[in-house]
Design a protein around this motif. Structure first.
Motif, PDB file in Angstrom:
ATOM      1  N   SER A  93      25.257  94.120 112.459  1.00  0.00           N
ATOM      2  CA  SER A  93      24.707  95.293 113.155  1.00  0.00           C
ATOM      3  C   SER A  93      23.891  96.092 112.155  1.00  0.00           C
ATOM      4  CB  SER A  93      25.825  96.189 113.695  1.00  0.00           C
ATOM      5  OG  SER A  93      26.536  95.525 114.696  1.00  0.00           O
ATOM      6  N   SER A 102      26.147  96.407 108.783  1.00  0.00           N
ATOM      7  CA  SER A 102      27.569  96.060 108.783  1.00  0.00           C
ATOM      8  C   SER A 102      27.752  94.741 109.511  1.00  0.00           C
ATOM      9  CB  SER A 102      28.392  97.165 109.437  1.00  0.00           C
ATOM     10  OG  SER A 102      28.046  97.315 110.797  1.00  0.00           O
ATOM     11  N   ASN A 104      30.676  92.291 111.755  1.00  0.00           N
ATOM     12  CA  ASN A 104      31.901  92.289 112.541  1.00  0.00           C
ATOM     13  C   ASN A 104      32.793  91.146 112.057  1.00  0.00           C
ATOM     14  OD1 ASN A 104      33.906  92.080 114.452  1.00  0.00           O
ATOM     15  ND2 ASN A 104      32.545  92.324 116.193  1.00  0.00           N
ATOM     16  N   THR A 130      35.374  95.967 112.648  1.00  0.00           N
ATOM     17  CA  THR A 130      34.160  95.529 113.334  1.00  0.00           C
ATOM     18  C   THR A 130      32.917  96.002 112.596  1.00  0.00           C
ATOM     19  OG1 THR A 130      34.207  97.486 114.735  1.00  0.00           O
ATOM     20  CG2 THR A 130      35.249  95.483 115.603  1.00  0.00           C
ATOM     21  N   ARG A 131      33.093  96.833 111.573  1.00  0.00           N
ATOM     22  CA  ARG A 131      31.944  97.375 110.840  1.00  0.00           C
ATOM     23  C   ARG A 131      32.160  97.362 109.331  1.00  0.00           C
ATOM     24  NH1 ARG A 131      30.237 102.365 114.714  1.00  0.00           N
ATOM     25  NH2 ARG A 131      29.439 101.063 116.373  1.00  0.00           N
ATOM     26  N   ARG A 133      30.800  96.982 105.787  1.00  0.00           N
ATOM     27  CA  ARG A 133      29.466  97.111 105.179  1.00  0.00           C
ATOM     28  C   ARG A 133      29.117  95.830 104.434  1.00  0.00           C
ATOM     29  NH1 ARG A 133      27.461 102.833 103.991  1.00  0.00           N
ATOM     30  NH2 ARG A 133      25.850 101.558 103.057  1.00  0.00           N
TER      31      ARG A 133
END
Length: 141
Positions: A93, A102, A104, A130-131, A133
């Motif tokens: 994302s 980031s 997932n 889910t995020r 970095r």
């Protein structure tokens, strides 16, 4: 079956997702494109709707200690017989600047490279998010 640090690269691979991807269940066929010019990033693109596409990475390139146990039901559904059958990718994302991208790690895309069946699995009881970095923040930010 345990999925752990194993990195691979594919030039192009057509993948069938029996259930589609979460949120995109109507789309079952995708092409995974990876090449040297945009390495380490790849693209997972719907063959039915070209505007549906995801940036993906091999999570093991960024997170050397990334590992998870793949549920027996997932192994059976994908007909995975051995670890060498596995191809793992994670969706990236990008919100804002690319340096803040980031990945997932809770919902990896798991593919049987032999029969080209795939599914996005949701890990439970995991230390991942889910995020995660992709890149460390730059100093002075």
């Amino acid at each position: 079956m345990s999925a752990e640090a194993k990195t691979d690269n594919v030039e192009s691979l057509r993948i069938h997702f029996k259930e589609g991807l979460p949120g995109f269940e109507a789309y079952k066929a995708f092409n995974l494109f990876e090449n040297e010019s945009n390495k380490p990033f790849g693209t997972l693109q719907s063959t039915d709707q070209e505007t549906i596409s995801f940036v993906v990475v091999d999570p093991f390139l960024f997170f050397k200690d990334y590992e998870f146990d793949l549920a027996e039901t997932s192994c059976q559904e994908l007909q995975i017989r051995q670890a060498e059958d596995l191809l793992i990718r994670s969706i990236v994302s990008i919100r804002g600047e690319a340096g803040e991208a980031s990945v997932n790690l809770v919902a990896p895309i798991v593919v049987n490279r032999t029969n080209r069946e795939g599914r996005q699995v949701i890990l439970t009881n995991t230390r991942y998010s889910t995020r995660h970095r992709l890149f460390e923040p730059s100093e002075g930010r």
